[in-house]
Design an enzyme around this catalytic site. Sequence first.
Site, PDB file in Angstrom:
ATOM      1  CB  CYS A  76     -15.016  28.233  -6.454  1.00 27.56           C
ATOM      2  SG  CYS A  76     -14.803  29.758  -5.513  1.00 27.56           S
ATOM      3  CB  CYS A 175     -15.914  33.735  -9.406  1.00 24.77           C
ATOM      4  SG  CYS A 175     -14.578  32.667  -8.841  1.00 24.77           S
TER       5      CYS A 175
END
Length: 355
Positions: A76, A175
């Site tokens: 990410c 996340c």
Amino acid sequence: LREEGYEVRGVHMRNWDIPCAGTCGADAFADVRRVGEFLGIPVEEVRFTEVFRERVLAPVLDAYRKGFTPNPDVLCNRELKFGLLLEYVLACGAGFLATGHYARILPHPRRAGALALYKGVDETKDQSYFLYALAPHVLPFLRFPLGTWRKREVRALARSVGLPTAEKPDSVGLCFVGREEDMRPFLRAFLPEAPGEIRDVDDGELLGMHDGVHFYTHGQRKGLRLGGRGRRKRGPWYVAAKDVERRILYVAQGREHPSLFAVGLEAEGAVWTAGEIPSPGTRLAARTRYRQREAEVVVLAADETRVHLRFAAPQWAVTPGQALVLYKGEMVVGGATIVRVERPFFADRPFGRIV
């Protein structure tokens, strides 16, 4: 940054639309707006949900199918936060992208005019492990203002100015998932069950059944449901290896079992954050998982994409798919994804192709 005279704008990535306990969903932006209003700075949201599924979620699920345990945060950071988001803010006219990572960007000790990534001052919060994939040319466009702060100091500052999120709990885990223990239920929504046998790594004794080797990781203890099983009583069971093709999960009894230790590894997809490829014989410090104590290693071979190294002392539960990050003192030399682990226990035993 604002107090230092910068013109600051806030931007929040929306990477995930499904409700979750993580920081990528809709609820997180409410706090972003509150902070923006309090500080008097404009804030906006950018949506990367489709790209997230393509560049992060899809590779993560593919790695799990192969029996690996990937690190989504590294992906990410590389693909979205310091990829698309950085491109977006620069296109908007920003001079750089600042984030709250606990890491530092400092002058390179040997390359004039170059920058290097360093650990954060707060060792308990240092996030350099997740940032190794930042290429050298990206560093000049980044700022990590919290890199020289300790978390307790950040909390104290937030309280002193009355920041609305001063008491907000730390963000932990992934996340888009939240806590690490929530990862298995998350995976079940995308990966089918593939039942198989759980066997003793010593003698092959059948101990039980599992619902998919991709739901387990090396060194895992919880969730095996093997209490009281086995001919010998040497303590709790740990995941030692996975035969993905035959769907066999091998487990070992006792944390010090030799099958759980590695003497070396190979990793690929290397990014040399400091701009230098270490030569054979170079001694460095390595982490093979977050919050792990660093281990001394010797580089056997390295090139633009791969690295092969040997540990100075055997290391516990080194896991294919996880990130290998190499350090020289406080500086991040680079990192790669672990693809093969050298475990002497399996060298002369009749196992199939194991992960």
